[in-house]
Scaffold this motif. Sequence first.
Motif, PDB file in Angstrom:
ATOM      1  N   PRO A 167      40.258  13.898  44.498  1.00  0.00           N
ATOM      2  CA  PRO A 167      39.297  12.794  44.593  1.00  0.00           C
ATOM      3  C   PRO A 167      39.986  11.502  45.020  1.00  0.00           C
ATOM      4  N   VAL A 168      39.332  10.718  45.867  1.00  0.00           N
ATOM      5  CA  VAL A 168      39.819   9.394  46.262  1.00  0.00           C
ATOM      6  C   VAL A 168      38.613   8.466  46.299  1.00  0.00           C
ATOM      7  N   VAL A 169      38.652   7.385  45.525  1.00  0.00           N
ATOM      8  CA  VAL A 169      37.526   6.463  45.466  1.00  0.00           C
ATOM      9  C   VAL A 169      37.773   5.275  46.399  1.00  0.00           C
ATOM     10  N   THR A 170      36.736   4.842  47.098  1.00  0.00           N
ATOM     11  CA  THR A 170      36.829   3.714  48.027  1.00  0.00           C
ATOM     12  C   THR A 170      36.394   2.423  47.333  1.00  0.00           C
ATOM     13  N   ALA A 171      36.474   1.317  48.068  1.00  0.00           N
ATOM     14  CA  ALA A 171      36.134   0.014  47.484  1.00  0.00           C
ATOM     15  C   ALA A 171      34.675  -0.055  47.042  1.00  0.00           C
ATOM     16  N   ASP A 172      33.784   0.655  47.744  1.00  0.00           N
ATOM     17  CA  ASP A 172      32.366   0.591  47.367  1.00  0.00           C
ATOM     18  C   ASP A 172      31.980   1.667  46.357  1.00  0.00           C
ATOM     19  N   GLY A 173      32.966   2.405  45.852  1.00  0.00           N
ATOM     20  CA  GLY A 173      32.701   3.397  44.822  1.00  0.00           C
ATOM     21  C   GLY A 173      32.427   4.801  45.327  1.00  0.00           C
ATOM     22  N   SER A 174      32.414   4.984  46.651  1.00  0.00           N
ATOM     23  CA  SER A 174      32.170   6.312  47.197  1.00  0.00           C
ATOM     24  C   SER A 174      33.389   7.201  46.988  1.00  0.00           C
ATOM     25  N   LEU A 175      33.172   8.512  47.002  1.00  0.00           N
ATOM     26  CA  LEU A 175      34.243   9.467  46.738  1.00  0.00           C
ATOM     27  C   LEU A 175      34.502  10.375  47.937  1.00  0.00           C
ATOM     28  N   TYR A 176      35.783  10.507  48.272  1.00  0.00           N
ATOM     29  CA  TYR A 176      36.235  11.551  49.180  1.00  0.00           C
ATOM     30  C   TYR A 176      36.854  12.636  48.306  1.00  0.00           C
ATOM     31  N   PHE A 177      36.679  13.879  48.686  1.00  0.00           N
ATOM     32  CA  PHE A 177      37.314  14.972  47.944  1.00  0.00           C
ATOM     33  C   PHE A 177      37.318  16.215  48.829  1.00  0.00           C
ATOM     34  N   GLY A 187      35.577  27.792  54.454  1.00  0.00           N
ATOM     35  CA  GLY A 187      36.858  27.388  53.899  1.00  0.00           C
ATOM     36  C   GLY A 187      36.831  26.027  53.227  1.00  0.00           C
ATOM     37  N   MET A 188      38.026  25.404  53.124  1.00  0.00           N
ATOM     38  CA  MET A 188      38.151  24.082  52.526  1.00  0.00           C
ATOM     39  C   MET A 188      37.789  23.007  53.539  1.00  0.00           C
ATOM     40  N   ASN A 189      37.068  21.982  53.085  1.00  0.00           N
ATOM     41  CA  ASN A 189      36.709  20.846  53.927  1.00  0.00           C
ATOM     42  C   ASN A 189      36.840  19.553  53.143  1.00  0.00           C
ATOM     43  N   THR A 190      36.996  18.446  53.867  1.00  0.00           N
ATOM     44  CA  THR A 190      36.943  17.125  53.256  1.00  0.00           C
ATOM     45  C   THR A 190      35.491  16.677  53.198  1.00  0.00           C
ATOM     46  N   TYR A 191      35.075  16.171  52.042  1.00  0.00           N
ATOM     47  CA  TYR A 191      33.703  15.681  51.867  1.00  0.00           C
ATOM     48  C   TYR A 191      33.730  14.197  51.485  1.00  0.00           C
ATOM     49  N   ARG A 192      32.642  13.519  51.805  1.00  0.00           N
ATOM     50  CA  ARG A 192      32.445  12.135  51.368  1.00  0.00           C
ATOM     51  C   ARG A 192      31.092  12.032  50.683  1.00  0.00           C
ATOM     52  N   ALA A 193      31.075  11.459  49.465  1.00  0.00           N
ATOM     53  CA  ALA A 193      29.844  11.255  48.706  1.00  0.00           C
ATOM     54  C   ALA A 193      29.607   9.756  48.559  1.00  0.00           C
ATOM     55  N   GLN A 194      28.570   9.242  49.201  1.00  0.00           N
ATOM     56  CA  GLN A 194      28.242   7.823  49.117  1.00  0.00           C
ATOM     57  C   GLN A 194      27.795   7.476  47.701  1.00  0.00           C
ATOM     58  N   TYR A 195      28.402   6.409  47.144  1.00  0.00           N
ATOM     59  CA  TYR A 195      28.037   5.988  45.790  1.00  0.00           C
ATOM     60  C   TYR A 195      26.739   5.204  45.823  1.00  0.00           C
ATOM     61  N   LEU A 196      25.810   5.555  44.928  1.00  0.00           N
ATOM     62  CA  LEU A 196      24.495   4.914  44.876  1.00  0.00           C
ATOM     63  C   LEU A 196      24.362   3.938  43.714  1.00  0.00           C
TER      64      LEU A 196
END
Length: 309
Positions: A167-177, A187-196
């Motif tokens: 997990p990596v959190v950005t300045a706006d609170g969104s998560l990459y993982f 397979g494995m992929n990088t995802y981004r979840a926008q923080y609401l």
Amino acid sequence: MNKFLSIFLILVTFFSCKNNTISYFDQEPPSTIPKLFAPSIVNTANIELNVVFNYDNTEMFFSRIVDNSFVIHHSELINGKWSDIKPIKMYDDNVLVSVACDPTITKDGKTIYFLGVDPKLYKNDVTREELYAIPPDIYESKKVDGKWELASKVDFLVSTEYLETYPVVTADGSLYFRSNRPSATGGMNTYRAQYLGNEKFETPVIIDTKTEKKELITYVSPDERYAITNGQGKFQMTFNDNGEWTKPKEIPLKYESNWRYYCPYMSSDGKYFIYSRRYNNPKKKGWAGVEKGEVYWVNADVLFNTKIE
């Protein structure tokens, strides 16, 4: 200007600058040649990994393997001095063997996201091999009244029945993982979840890192301007070009055989690249074969100046 007023302003400027100096455990900053980070403080005879700092550089976190458990440790900068290294309790007392690693800290310094394993899925007599084979999820811990609370699993859109890691959190609170959940690419992929807000995330979307070698994002800058990928046992850089990530380019380090390089991170002031490496017994695979784990840091010029060898 009055002579004494001039002297006063000079002194104020001097001490203001001094107080704004970022402290890294009184270490001499590294050059473009990597060196161990905080020997005897962070790097010990144990296996250590993933050193990270909060945004204002007043708290440092890293993971250490203790009695077969991955345990997040930390130190706080109090009155200009770093406190003794102490573990953070993420699970109940009855959990004797656990996993808590790869911490990432929100901008306000009040939430840690990390890679964890559901304590209900293993017994206290679990072997090291069995523990490390259980699919991890993303967990979070809140800092309340200066103390980190017991952790809980993140929003079900992020933590699923599949593997989630880095997990990596950005300045706006969104998560990459990273995850191996079912997808069109497989397979494995990088995802981004926008923080609401209110601890909720949008449905994660796959991030295309423009590569055929599956280099996946394992660090992203707080402003999402650039990211560091990890693939083929080496680090690469990719830049955000109007919403599209450029093809990753290898970071020039001296990668040694039988060592695996991982957990890339940038210091909060952007001056230093911090990374981990572990030595595997050639006869064993995965964490079960790890015999040594170290954390290094190096001047960030190795990332942004391609002429450096």
